[in-house]
Motif scaffolding. Sequence first.
Motif, short mmCIF file in Angstrom:
data_model
loop_
_atom_site.label_atom_id
_atom_site.label_comp_id
_atom_site.label_asym_id
_atom_site.label_seq_id
_atom_site.Cartn_x
_atom_site.Cartn_y
_atom_site.Cartn_z
N ALA A 261 1.19 -1.32 0.60
CA ALA A 261 0.28 0.26 0.31
C ALA A 261 0.94 1.31 -0.33
O ALA A 261 0.42 2.19 -0.71
CB ALA A 261 -1.12 -0.29 0.84
N VAL A 262 1.64 1.12 0.68
CA VAL A 262 2.94 2.64 1.11
C VAL A 262 3.68 2.84 -0.49
O VAL A 262 3.60 3.81 -1.44
CB VAL A 262 4.17 2.48 2.06
CG1 VAL A 262 5.14 3.04 1.94
CG2 VAL A 262 3.25 2.08 3.21
N ILE A 263 4.07 1.59 -1.21
CA ILE A 263 4.40 1.77 -2.55
C ILE A 263 3.63 1.71 -3.80
O ILE A 263 3.87 2.96 -4.21
CB ILE A 263 5.14 0.01 -3.26
CG1 ILE A 263 6.37 -0.22 -2.47
CG2 ILE A 263 5.51 -0.03 -4.67
CD1 ILE A 263 6.96 -1.92 -2.85
N ALA A 264 2.67 2.27 -3.64
CA ALA A 264 1.38 2.23 -4.32
C ALA A 264 0.99 3.43 -3.67
O ALA A 264 1.31 4.19 -5.22
CB ALA A 264 -0.06 1.95 -4.02
N TRP A 265 1.17 4.38 -2.72
CA TRP A 265 1.21 5.85 -2.33
C TRP A 265 2.13 6.66 -3.23
O TRP A 265 1.80 7.17 -3.92
CB TRP A 265 0.85 5.47 -1.28
CG TRP A 265 0.93 6.78 -0.76
CD1 TRP A 265 -0.27 7.93 -0.60
CD2 TRP A 265 2.37 7.94 -0.29
NE1 TRP A 265 0.53 9.26 -0.38
CE2 TRP A 265 2.34 9.05 -0.35
CE3 TRP A 265 4.10 7.29 -0.54
CZ2 TRP A 265 2.68 10.50 0.64
CZ3 TRP A 265 4.59 8.97 -0.08
CH2 TRP A 265 4.24 9.72 0.38
N ALA A 266 3.51 5.92 -2.84
CA ALA A 266 4.88 6.68 -3.04
C ALA A 266 4.83 6.44 -4.91
O ALA A 266 4.78 7.20 -5.72
CB ALA A 266 5.45 5.57 -3.22
N THR A 267 3.48 5.11 -5.87
CA THR A 267 3.90 5.73 -7.35
C THR A 267 3.21 6.15 -7.43
O THR A 267 2.98 7.35 -8.69
CB THR A 267 3.68 4.20 -7.85
OG1 THR A 267 4.13 3.16 -7.53
CG2 THR A 267 3.27 4.20 -8.74
N GLU A 268 1.84 7.03 -6.57
CA GLU A 268 1.09 7.67 -7.24
C GLU A 268 1.81 9.30 -6.93
O GLU A 268 1.33 10.86 -7.84
CB GLU A 268 -0.65 7.83 -6.38
CG GLU A 268 -1.09 6.42 -6.86
CD GLU A 268 -1.02 6.93 -8.38
OE1 GLU A 268 -1.67 7.49 -9.24
OE2 GLU A 268 -1.48 5.89 -9.09
N ALA A 269 2.39 8.93 -5.55
CA ALA A 269 3.18 10.76 -5.65
C ALA A 269 3.66 10.85 -5.96
O ALA A 269 4.71 11.84 -6.78
CB ALA A 269 3.76 10.59 -4.07
N ALA A 270 4.63 10.17 -6.95
CA ALA A 270 5.66 10.49 -7.74
C ALA A 270 5.01 10.90 -9.37
O ALA A 270 5.64 11.55 -9.73
CB ALA A 270 6.41 9.21 -8.43
N ARG A 271 3.95 9.73 -10.12
CA ARG A 271 3.20 10.90 -10.78
C ARG A 271 3.34 12.45 -10.56
O ARG A 271 2.62 12.80 -11.75
CB ARG A 271 2.45 9.62 -11.29
CG ARG A 271 2.62 7.88 -11.73
CD ARG A 271 1.69 7.47 -12.34
NE ARG A 271 1.90 5.86 -11.92
CZ ARG A 271 1.40 4.85 -12.12
NH1 ARG A 271 0.09 5.55 -12.51
NH2 ARG A 271 2.02 3.53 -12.97
N ALA A 272 2.43 12.24 -9.09
CA ALA A 272 2.35 13.81 -9.02
C ALA A 272 3.04 14.61 -8.96
O ALA A 272 3.01 15.25 -9.92
CB ALA A 272 1.88 13.95 -7.53
#
Length: 331
Positions: A261-272
Motif C-alpha cells: 500500500a505504501v509502494i502504491a501511494w509512493a507511485t502516485e506521489a511520484a506521478r504527481a
Amino acid sequence: MLQLQQTQRYSVLAAAPPAVTVALLPDDPMLDEEARAAEAAGLVALRFLFDGREAPELSAASAAKLKKAALPVRAVFRGFMMSGERYGALHAGMRELGVHMIVDPGQYERAHYFPNAYAAIEELSPRAAWVEVDDMAMVDNVVFEGAVRSVKGWDGCTHVCLKDFVKSAKHKRPDLLKVVVDDDLAAKAWQLVSARGAAFNRGVVFKEHVAARMYDVPLDLGGRTTGPNEWRLWFCDGTMVECSPNSAAALLPRATKVPDAVIAWATEAARAIASPYATVDVSERSEGGWFCLEAGDGGVSGPALDQDVLKLWKDLRACFAAEDAREPRRR
C-alpha cells in the motif's frame, strides 16, 4: 487508511527528436564506479566538466564517443546535488552539445526542493511550514516568526526538524534535527541558515518531528547501535524500478519491508511530481505505519546503502529504452 487516486499510465518524457539514451556523469573519480555500471548495463557513459562559471564541456574521450552516436541523444544524468539555477545552466549547455538531459529544469526543481514536492507527498508526510530566504546576509529571527506561529498552532506538535529546502545540517548541527517548539524556535531557524553556510538552499523548512521505529544494529567492528528502517524508492517515468534499503537497519532480515500500500501511494506521489526520474524516501514509524521523509530528483539521489548500481542502471536502461522504442509512434 491510504486513499489512493489512481492515474492512467502516462509518460512525462518530452516527445522530442532525441531517441538514443546515454548516461551522463561528471568526470569525477567518485562516480567512476557508476560510469562503469552504466556501460556494463549497455549505455554509453559520457563524462563532463562543469564549474558553474563556464559552459559545460565533455571530456575528450566522451566527445569522441558522442561523435559516433546518432545525434541528438538524450541523457540520464547522475551527479552531485546542485541548485536549480546551476542545473538549468548544465541542461542548456548540454543541449548546445547535442545532449538532451531527460529531466528538464522545471522537473528537477519539482522533485529537488521540498516545498515544490510537498503537495504530492503530503498525505504520508509530517506537517510542514517553510520560509523562503532571499538574502542570507540580511536574515534574522523576525523572518521566521510567521512560520513559528503556524507551527505553534499544530495540535500535539512538540518538536520539529529544521532543514533548508533540500538538506538538514545533521553533520554540523545534529541538535537541529529535533528542536523544541518554543520561543527560541525562530533563533534556531537562523542558526540553521548559518550552519548550512554556502550550501544553504533557498529557505528553511519546519517539519514536524515524527518518531521512527528504531532497530538494534550490530556494528562492523563490534558493539551495537540503533537506527531507523528507511527505504528509497526509485521511479522511472512513473513506474517504480527499485525499492532499496536506505539504512543499516533496513538491511536486517528482521526489518519490516515496505508494504504494498505504501509502494502504491509512493507511485502516485511520484506521478504527481511528474518527473521522468525521481525518488521517494520512506521510513517506518515507531507506533506502527510508515511516513514519507522526502522526495528527490533521481539524478542527484545517491544509491541506497549496499544498492546494486549495475541493476539500477539496467533497470533505467530498460525503462528508457522502452520509451525510445515508443518515441516515433508519439510524433
